[in-house]
Scaffold this motif. Sequence first.
Motif, PDB file in Angstrom:
ATOM      1  N   THR A  68     -32.141 -11.898  -9.088  1.00 54.36           N
ATOM      2  CA  THR A  68     -30.854 -11.681  -8.409  1.00 54.36           C
ATOM      3  C   THR A  68     -29.751 -11.444  -9.429  1.00 54.36           C
ATOM      4  N   ASN A  74     -26.067  -3.573  -9.218  1.00 50.93           N
ATOM      5  CA  ASN A  74     -26.257  -2.811  -7.988  1.00 50.93           C
ATOM      6  C   ASN A  74     -25.422  -3.408  -6.852  1.00 50.93           C
ATOM      7  N   GLY A  75     -25.433  -4.745  -6.765  1.00 47.19           N
ATOM      8  CA  GLY A  75     -24.646  -5.404  -5.720  1.00 47.19           C
ATOM      9  C   GLY A  75     -23.162  -5.149  -5.865  1.00 47.19           C
ATOM     10  N   SER A  78     -22.309  -1.447  -5.001  1.00 47.15           N
ATOM     11  CA  SER A  78     -22.323  -1.225  -3.553  1.00 47.15           C
ATOM     12  C   SER A  78     -21.086  -1.818  -2.903  1.00 47.15           C
ATOM     13  N   LYS A  79     -20.725  -3.006  -3.343  1.00 43.62           N
ATOM     14  CA  LYS A  79     -19.581  -3.702  -2.744  1.00 43.62           C
ATOM     15  C   LYS A  79     -18.268  -2.975  -3.022  1.00 43.62           C
ATOM     16  N   TRP A 332     -19.869 -10.703  -6.749  1.00 43.46           N
ATOM     17  CA  TRP A 332     -21.115 -10.693  -5.981  1.00 43.46           C
ATOM     18  C   TRP A 332     -22.007 -11.876  -6.364  1.00 43.46           C
ATOM     19  N   GLN A 336     -23.268 -14.998  -4.145  1.00 44.86           N
ATOM     20  CA  GLN A 336     -24.685 -15.298  -3.974  1.00 44.86           C
ATOM     21  C   GLN A 336     -24.965 -16.768  -4.263  1.00 44.86           C
TER      22      GLN A 336
END
Length: 467
Positions: A68, A74-75, A78-79, A332, A336
């Motif tokens: 993670t 990537n997270g 995207s956000k 992000w 998480q």
Amino acid sequence: MAEEKKKRGFKVPHVFTLLMLIILVCGILSYIIPAGVYDRVEDPGTGRMVVDPDSYHRVEQTPVKPLTLFAALNGGMSKASGIIFFVFVVGSAIGILAKTGAMEAGIMALARALRGKEILVIPVMTTVVFIMALLIGTTEEMIPLIPFFIALSLACGFDSLIGQAMVSAACAGGFACSVLNPFNVGVAQGIAQLPAYSGSGFRIVMAVVYLSFTLFWLMRYASKIKKNPELSPMYEEDKLREEVDADSAPEFTTARKLSIVAFAITVGVMIFGVIKYGWYFEEISAIFLIMAIVVAIINKMGFSGFGKAIAEGMTDIATGALVVGIATGVLWILEQGNILDAILHGAATVLQKLPAQVSAIGMYVFQCLMNYLIPSGSGQAGVTMPILAPLADLTGVTRQTAVIAFQLGDGISNAITPTSGPLMAMLGLSKIPWTKWAKWYLPLMLCQYGIGLIFVIIAQAIHLGPF
């Protein structure tokens, strides 16, 4: 031997590396900080989602797993996709305008018109650069003009420090007092869920005061140097410089004049659309793309030339755009691990015991320090505003004040921070050692910090809003 030791000394890592290290630290903290969350509720007055300050509660620990952790880029991308694409489109459009030589030719034509009125060169040229940074965040675009500004300053009887300051001080001040700059205020207000470019009246007043003081400082110094050139820290170096012929500058052709007109109209339409119709990222991106097409037609770039210019513009702005996504990866990861709200709760527990004014000052100091690590306005907004916006709600500071603290902290030190790529590129072209520049500029910057502090205090005192 001394030079070898200097080379081996600590060097601040690239902003991408630095942000990845921050992501790693945040991942480790998810194993240490007890997880907890606030409930988000809709504000009936604005319809925005806000933190319910009385709803904090512990939840099951959710430490970030290694896989993670490496998915954070990537997270984050995207956000932050909306903001990233916005920066790409607007940045490439401004890049096309710069590629035509219109800005360079226009500034140089103005400078030639001021010959014989030497002292006026400083307020006129500095103000032009300041306004460009104030509205669209021009910084990198000014790098090629540095040799001309140095030559102009020396021709007027000043020194190379004034030539450098007419660009660096103006760009930094324009960022600090940004009114419509999409790369810092636009991003920060978007993250804080504030209406696009709200609070512009306050920022205009801030800009006038900031610019007036900076001009007073520079003109006073320039007058002393004109009377006694030996007072300049760059006196010996400036004597060795070759003269640059300003008349060899690009001609201010009809096409370039029309390009400037197209840009001015675009800015006017953007202001109207934002105020009248509440335009945001999509609409502003669209009108800048239209401007890019019009400028390409005016300058007869052709289909291939236009496409190549767009590609080059996006390449030039790529670091600034992608740093937003990587910075958002920090947020992000915190989400998480369910420790973002835990950090907010800890900070709020301390700050809530203090007057809101003190909390606002604390945010300002924090942003001033953060800019030395993350000199990218968009990147700094991506890292700090997701935390400071809800923290402002919890401590009684208006979100608009939090954005004011951000932009001042982000902009002022841009003229001196050694982690700033554009600044170091400018100093390289001006042949001014960073140590001499920093020593000379530091007193002015400390005064500018003081001006910024006063405006942060005023913003909170008047509850600058809308919220």
